[in-house]
Design a protein around this motif. Sequence first.
Motif, short mmCIF file in Angstrom:
data_model
loop_
_atom_site.label_atom_id
_atom_site.label_comp_id
_atom_site.label_asym_id
_atom_site.label_seq_id
_atom_site.Cartn_x
_atom_site.Cartn_y
_atom_site.Cartn_z
N GLY A 172 -0.85 1.30 6.12
CA GLY A 172 -1.03 2.62 5.52
C GLY A 172 -2.45 3.12 5.55
O GLY A 172 -2.72 4.25 5.10
N ILE A 173 -3.34 2.32 6.07
CA ILE A 173 -4.77 2.66 5.99
C ILE A 173 -5.52 2.37 7.31
O ILE A 173 -6.57 2.96 7.57
N SER A 241 1.33 11.66 6.73
CA SER A 241 2.37 10.68 6.41
C SER A 241 3.69 11.44 6.29
O SER A 241 3.75 12.45 5.61
N ASP A 285 -6.13 8.47 5.05
CA ASP A 285 -4.91 7.73 5.41
C ASP A 285 -4.25 7.16 4.15
O ASP A 285 -3.04 7.30 3.93
N ALA A 286 -5.06 6.53 3.31
CA ALA A 286 -4.51 5.94 2.08
C ALA A 286 -3.95 7.03 1.16
O ALA A 286 -2.86 6.89 0.61
N SER A 288 -2.85 10.05 1.95
CA SER A 288 -1.64 10.72 2.44
C SER A 288 -0.41 9.86 2.16
O SER A 288 0.64 10.37 1.75
N THR A 289 -0.54 8.56 2.32
CA THR A 289 0.58 7.66 2.02
C THR A 289 0.90 7.71 0.52
O THR A 289 2.06 7.82 0.12
#
Length: 327
Positions: A172-173, A241, A285-286, A288-289
């Motif tokens: 996820g990152i 995501s 990234d983190a 958006s998840t």
Amino acid sequence: MNFITKHIKGISIFLFAAAVVAGAAYFTLTKPHSYTFYAFDTFVNLKLYGRGSDKAAKAAESLLLELENELSLYRKKSTTEKINSAPVGEPVAISDEYRKILERAFEISEKSGGAFDITVYPSVELWDVKNRTYPPSDAEIKAAAAKIGYKKLVLTADGVVKTDDVKIDLGGIAKGYGGDRVKELLMEKGIKRGIINMGGNVCTINEKNRKEGWRVGICDPFDISKVITHEEVRDMSVVTSGAYQRYFEYEGVKYHHIISPFNGKPAESDLASVTVICEDGLSGDAVSTAVFVMGSEKGGKLIEEMNLEAIFVKKDGEIVKFRRNSN
Ligand code: AMP
Ligand code: MG
């Protein structure tokens, strides 16, 4: 915070000029050098402008493959694999780089109230959306979910220690971080303008030209051959995501790859996709998840709190755009 809400129906105007590349699209006038290779379990495409792009692209590919060897739980010698196979209580040595990734992951876990959690791996493994054709049993789902909990992983001076039997997954990152590292490397190699597209995670270098930024298309989660809206960005990462990215279908229900750490099932919220735009792809990234798991209300609050730019595509088709507050 300037909060704009749009109901979009006639969005096809965006489609004429758009070229979709794995979940994102962009436009160029002069021709860039284009390179495609496979890393981080996805096709990576680099569009680079300027001299020396061949060498720079090769170096970027090597860097990503190296990073994958360090971060991927599927690589036997990776730090992630070492952590996952280490006995409870035994410290695992980590590099400064790995520590930075974990610190950032934990920070977003805290901020998101646990919606982002790298210890979600037992559930990711159980749902195995790449290979599964039907959902696991409730008992299996519960047993896997009980193992989740980022607080069972502790950073110490010696490295990282598990206080219980947890297993991590940096999926996820990792792409966000990979994009940041590739961007840094390409700029060091003299690339002045370009786009790094890692399966829909887009990282831009500078702007298209003096007048325009990069026009990045946001994939339509209801029809991935289309672009639902676009953003003009300069020197930013655009990370998405969505439930449409990896999933299997059983009896008309799609079971996707983003897991709610609260119940160990594919996250169900009012969101079809979340795009975060920020300088730091690792955090984007983190976040958006996390927001995908949290839903538009709680997730919107997190975006506002962190003062990030974001685009939510809700399941009912509504598009919500968050702009940064410059004050
Ligand atoms: P992304 O596509 O960036 O949203 O990340 C999804 C990937 O991250 C999945 O394929 C899993 O490997 C992992 N993952 C799934 N759910 C979570 C979660 N709630 N928190 C952190 N990582 C997750
Ligand atoms: Mg992510």
